[in-house]
Design an enzyme around this catalytic site. Structure first.
Site, PDB file in Angstrom:
ATOM      1  N   GLU A 112     -20.337  46.420  -2.116  1.00 20.54           N
ATOM      2  CA  GLU A 112     -19.634  47.305  -1.185  1.00 20.54           C
ATOM      3  C   GLU A 112     -18.192  47.525  -1.625  1.00 20.54           C
ATOM      4  OE1 GLU A 112     -21.510  44.776  -0.353  1.00 20.54           O
ATOM      5  OE2 GLU A 112     -23.192  45.810   0.615  1.00 20.54           O
ATOM      6  N   HIS A 182     -27.644  42.939  11.326  1.00 16.98           N
ATOM      7  CA  HIS A 182     -28.141  44.314  11.288  1.00 16.98           C
ATOM      8  C   HIS A 182     -27.845  44.999  12.612  1.00 16.98           C
ATOM      9  CE1 HIS A 182     -30.473  42.194   8.204  1.00 16.98           C
ATOM     10  NE2 HIS A 182     -30.521  43.343   7.575  1.00 16.98           N
TER      11      HIS A 182
END
Lengths: 379, 443
Positions: A112, A182
Site C-alpha cells: 500500500e 475487513h
C-alpha cells in the site's frame, strides 16, 4: 413500514464478500426509476444528463462507469492497485483493463505504501492517478505517504508542485462478517490532516457523481466506498458525465424537530430508526442529512439545520472515542450552544476492535439509533 | 551480466553450513557435503526447470544449497585519489567548459555550505545541512537531461545548483523570506523548483522513492524520452518505501535511476549497524534491476555510471540502481556534532586521503584546464557572490502572514477562511505581541 437491515442467511451458501443488506432496496433514498433519478436538483445543471438516459447500476457498476468516463476522456489517467487488472475483488474495475489496456489499468505488487507513493509520483507529473487500496483496513502502511506527502505536497512546495490529480479509492465499512480487518471506517484518522479531502457516498448515483468530482478535484481525495452497498444499492444511474459537489451535505428528509447526520451505509439504518421512532412518537419530524464529505465538511448546512431543530444526533460505524461525530458535535456546540435543547447524541460502534460474532451488538443498529432519537427528543 | 556473476560465484563459493545426512536419505547422502562447493554444478540443460508460476529461471537440484553470500559487487572507479586516470580507455569524452563547470559548481557548493553552516551557528538561519565530502554527486547531475525529473533526499543541493538554481534562490529558501519559492513553509535545505524539474524536498526519508517510480511511469506513458533521478542515503534504504519502490519500478518498467549516496552514516549510525548484506547494490538484482556500484568520490565514475544508467532507463524503460560509495565529512546537520560518535582524526584522514574536490581539480590540472591562479580567483569571486547573496536574503522580508493559509488546498476552504479571519483580528488587537513588521504587507 419497517425494514430489518442485516439479516442472517439460513442457506448453505457462504456470505458474499460485500455482505448482504436487503433493506436498502426498499429505501426511499434509492432512486429506482428514471424519473426519480433525474429529479435530483443537483443534476439540473448537466443538460446532457437531464435529457439523457439512465441505466440500472449497482454501486460497483456506477463506480466502474465513472472510471470508464475518466479514462476515455483523460489520456493520462491510470487505475492501479492490487488485483485491479482482472476486475478487482469487488468488481469495480471490471472490463477496464480490456478496454483501456494493461498499461493504464494494472496490478501493483502488494504494497500500500508503494501504491500510494507511486500515485503521488504520477500526480505530481500531472497524470491522473486513481489508486485503489483493497480494503480501508489496509490503508495504514500508506498513512505516511498520504499524511506526510500527499496532503502537504502543494503547501510545502509553495505551490510549485501538487498532487491534485491523485484519488485514492478504498472499500470501507461493516459487511456482516468482516471482523477486525475487513470492516473498518478510518475516516477519522485522515480527517485530522489538512490538505486531504475525504468523501463517502451512499449509493450508485452519488458514488458516480462524487467519484467523478473527486478524481477531477485539484486536491488529493480519499474516496471511501461502503462495501456493503456495492451490490445492495441499485439505482437508475445517468449514463452521462456528471459531478456532485464536494464539501456539501445533502438533506435527505427535511424535518423540524431533530437533525440526524450520518454517511454511507449508516443512512439506511437511520432511515429505519427514524421510521421506528416515528411510530413510537407520532408527529415526530426528523431532518436526515447525508454528510457526504468528511473533509472539508459542510458546517453551514448542519448548523443551519440544528438552528432550526435545536437537537442533533450523529451516527457512524467507527468507534466512539475520537470518531468524526466528536468533531461535528464540538463544532455544533460552539455555534449553536444557546439554540440546543438537548445534549448532542453520538451513536457509534463501541470502543473495541470490530468483533466478528458480536457485530450486531457492536454497531449502532436501528434499535440503538431509535433509542437515541427518543432519548434526545425526551431530554 | 547475470552469467558472469554466477560463474564467478560458483568458482569462489563461500562454504555453506553442512546439513547432517539422516539414515533415510541414503541416495542423497552425497548431496550433503561439507566441501567448499555446495552448489549444483551440473549443466542447466541436464536439469529440470521449475515450472511454478513464482519461479523465474530456477532448476531442480538434489543439492541442498544454503547460500550465505553472493560475490560482492565491485566499485567502479575512473580516477585514483590523485585524479589520475586508471585506464586511458576511461578518458571522459567531455569539453573543457563541461568539466570546468562541474568543478566550479563543486567549489560553489562548498563555499555556500561553509557560509550557511556558519550562519546557522550564529543564529541567523534555523538549520542547515552541508554536502561536505560528497560533492562528486554533481557528476550525476551532469549526465542528466535538464528535463529529467529529480527527487532528492536532502543532501543533493549541488544538482539544483548545477541546473541553475541561483545563490539568491538558495539563500531565500534558507532565510524563509518572501522570495522563497516554498513561501517560508519548510525548514532550510528543503529546496524545490518546478522550472528546474527538482521536486521539493521533504523531511520523511525514502518517501520520494515510490514517488519517483510513479513519476517515471507517467513520463514513460507520455512518450517523452526522459527519466527520473532519485537520490537517497544508505540509511533511507532501510525504509519500507525503498523496497516498495524498487519492486514497483521493476514490475511497471519505470525509467527511474535510484541513486544511493552511501556515505557511511545515518546521523550517528554507521553502515555496519544499518545493514549486514553487501551494501545497497546487492538489493538491486534481488528486485530484478540493473545495478551499478561506483566510487562516489570520483566525479567521472559517477558521471559515467549515470550516463549508462540513463541509457538503460530511457531506451529500455528499465529502472537502475546506482550505489555511490562515499564518506560524509560534515556532521549530519547543524543539530549534530559527529565528534560524539567518530574521531576527528577519522574525518581528517578522509578529507586528506580521498577528497572529491581535490581529485577533480588534479584531473583538470593534468589536462591543463585549471591552475592555481584560476582556483584563487574563482574562490574569491565565489565568496564575494555568496556573501552578497546572503546579505541580501537576510534583509528581505518574510512572506505575508496570510501565506500560512494558502496552498493547503487549491482554494481556501470555509474553515480556513474563518481561521484566517480569526488570526487577522487577533493580530489587529495585539499588534506589539504579533509583530508583523518583518513580514511582507498583505496584498
Amino acid at each position: 413500514h419497517l425494514h430489518t437491515t442485516l439479516r442472517c442467511q439460513s442457506t448453505n451458501s457462504p456470505p458474499p464478500p460485500e455482505g448482504f443488506l436487503p433493506g436498502v432496496a426498499n429505501s426511499a433514498f434509492i432512486r429506482g426509476t428514471h424519473h426519480d433519478a433525474l429529479r435530483n436538483p443537483e443534476l439540473a445543471e448537466f443538460a446532457e444528463i437531464v435529457e439523457g438516459e439512465t441505466k440500472k447500476m449497482n454501486t460497483f457498476q456506477a463506480i466502474n462507469d465513472a472510471m470508464r468516463i475518466v479514462l476515455a476522456a483523460d489520456d493520462t489517467a491510470c487505475i492501479f492497485g492490487e488485483d485491479v487488472a482482472f476486475g478487482g475483488v469487488f468488481r469495480c474495475t471490471m472490463g477496464l483493463a480490456e478496454m483501456f489496456g494493461r498499461d493504464r489499468v494494472f496490478n501493483t505488487p502488494l504494497s500500500e505504501q508503494g501504491v500510494a507513493g507511486f500515485g503521488i509520483g504520477m500526480a505530481t507529473m500531472g497524470s491522473t492517478a486513481i489508486a485503489e487500496i483493497q480494503f480501508a483496513d489496509y490503508i495504514f502502511p500508506a498513512f505516511d505517504q498520504l499524511v506526510n506527502e500527499a496532503a502537504k505536497y502543494r503547501y510545502r512546495s509553495g505551490g510549485e508542485f501538487n498532487v491534485g490529480s491523485l484519488c485514492i479509492r478504498t472499500p470501507c465499512g461493516a459487511v456482516g462478517h468482516g471482523a477486525h480487518y475487513h470492516s473498518q471506517s478510518p475516516e477519522a484518522y485522515f480527517a485530522h490532516t489538512p490538505g486531504l479531502k475525504i468523501v463517502i457516498p451512499r449509493g450508485p448515483i452519488q458514488a458516480k457523481g462524487l467519484l467523478l468530482a473527486s478524481i477531477r478535484d485539484p486536491n488529493p481525495v480519499i474516496f471511501m466506498e461502503p462495501k456493503i452497498l456495492y451490490r445492495a444499492a441499485v439505482e437508475m444511474v445517468p449514463v452521462g458525465d456528471y459531478e456532485l459537489p464536494l464539501g456539501k451535505a445533502e438533506i435527505l428528509i427535511p424535518g423540524k424537530d431533530l437533525t440526524v447526520v450520518g454517511w454511507g451505509a449508516q443512512l439506511y439504518v437511520l432511515e429505519n430508526a427514524i421510521q421506528l421512532a416515528k411510530k413510537r412518537m407520532p408527529g415526530l419530524s426528523v431532518e436526515l442529512i447525508d454528510l457526504r464529505s468528511i473533509l472539508p465538511w459542510d458546517v453551514e448546512t448542519i448548523c443551519n439545520s440544528v438552528n432550526k431543530t435545536g437537537r442533533l444526533l450523529i451516527a457512524h460505524e467507527a468507534p466512539r472515542t475520537q470518531g468524526f461525530a466528536a468533531e461535528i458535535a464540538s463544532t455544533v456546540m460552539e455555534r449553536c450552544f444557546l439554540r440546543l435543547e438537548a445534549p448532542i447524541q453520538r451513536l457509534t460502534s463501541y470502543d473495541t476492535p470490530f468483533p466478528l460474532i458480536f457485530e450486531k451488538f457492536h454497531v449502532p443498529d436501528m434499535m440503538r439509533c431509535a433509542e437515541g432519537i427518543e432519548r434526545v427528543m425526551k431530554f | 551480466m547475470y552469467a558472469r556473476i554466477t560463474a564467478r560465484a560458483l568458482a569462489r563459493a563461500v562454504p555453506s553450513k553442512a546439513v547432517k545426512a539422516t539414515p533415510a536419505l541414503t541416495t542423497s547422502a552425497k548431496a550433503f557435503s561439507t566441501s567448499m562447493l555446495s552448489m549444483n554444478t551440473a549443466p542447466k540443460k541436464d536439469r529440470v526447470k521449475v515450472n511454478f508460476p513464482g519461479a523465474l529461471d530456477s532448476h531442480f537440484s538434489q543439492v541442498l544449497e544454503i547460500r550465505e553470500k553472493m560475490e560482492p559487487i565491485d566499485t567502479f572507479r575512473v580516477m585514483d585519489t590523485d585524479g589520475k586516470l586508471l585506464d586511458s580507455s576511461l578518458e571522459p569524452d567531455v569539453t573543457e567548459d563541461f568539466a570546468v563547470k562541474i568543478y566550479k559548481d563543486m567549489l560553489t557548493l562548498n563555499a555556500m555550505d561553509l557560509i550557511l553552516y556558519e550562519a546557522q551557528r550564529q543564529g541567523r538561519i534555523s538549520f542547515y545541512m552541508t554536502n561536505a565530502g560528497e560533492e562528486a554527486y554533481i557528476g550525476s547531475a551532469a549526465a542528466l537531461d535538464p528535463e529529467d525529473e529529480i527527487f532528492g533526499q536532502y543532501r543533493e543541493a549541488g544538482t539544483l545548483l548545477y541546473r541553475g538554481f541561483t545563490l539568491d534562490q538558495f539563500m531565500n529558501q534558507c532565510y524563509s523570506n518572501e522570495l522563497d519559492l516554498g513561501k517560508g513553509r519548510q525548514m532550510p535545505v528543503h529546496f524545490g523548483s518546478k522550472a528546474l524539474h527538482f521536486q521539493t524536498i521533504s523531511s520523511p526519508l525514502a518517501t520520494q522513492l515510490p514517488q519517483a517510480a510513479g513519476a517515471a511511469y507517467a513520463i514513460k506513458r507520455s512518450g517523452r524520452k526522459n527519466c527520473v533521478m532519485c537520490y537517497f542515503g544508505e540509511g533511507a534504504a532501510s525504509e519500507g518505501d525503498f523496497h516498495a519502490a524498487l519492486n514497483i519500478a521493476s514490475t511497471t518498467s519505470a525509467p527511474v535511476i535510484f541513486f544511493c549516496r552511501n556515505n557511511g552514516f545515518a546521523i550517528s549510525t554507521p553502515a555496519n549497524e544499518q545493514y549486514k548484506g553487501d551494501g545497497i547494490a546487492s538489493r538491486g538484482v534481488g528486485y530484478g534491476m540493473h545495478t551499478i556500484r561506483v566510487d562516489g568520490n570520483d566525479v567521472w565514475a559517477v558521471y559515467k555510471a549515470t550516463q549508462e544508467a540513463r541509457k538503460i532507463a530511457v531506451e529500455l524503460n528499465r529502472p537502475v540502481l546506482i550505489e555511490a560509495m562515499t564518506y560524509r565529512v560534515g556532521h549530519h546537520s547543524t543539530s549534530d556534532d559527529s565528534s560524539a560518535y567518530r574521531s576527528k582524526k577519522e574525518v581528517e584522514d578522509w578529507k586528506r586521503n580521498d577528497n572529491p574536490i581535490v581529485r577533480m581539480r588534479k584531473w583538470l590540472e593534468n589536462k591543463g584546464w585549471w591552475d592555481e591562479a584560476k582556483e584563487t580567483s574563482h574562490k574569491s569571486q565565489q565568496r564575494t557572490a555568496v556573501l552578497k547573496s546572503f546579505a541580501a536574503a537576510e534583509k528581505r522580508k518574510k512572506p505575508a502572514v496570510s501565506e500560512m493559509f494558502n496552498d493547503v488546498y487549491d482554494k481556501l476552504t470555509p474553515n480556513l477562511i474563518e481561521q484566517k479571519r480569526e488570526l487577522e483580528e487577533l493580530i489587529k488587537k495585539y499588534p506589539e505581541h504579533y509583530d508583523t513588521s518583518n513580514y511582507a504587507k498583505e496584498k
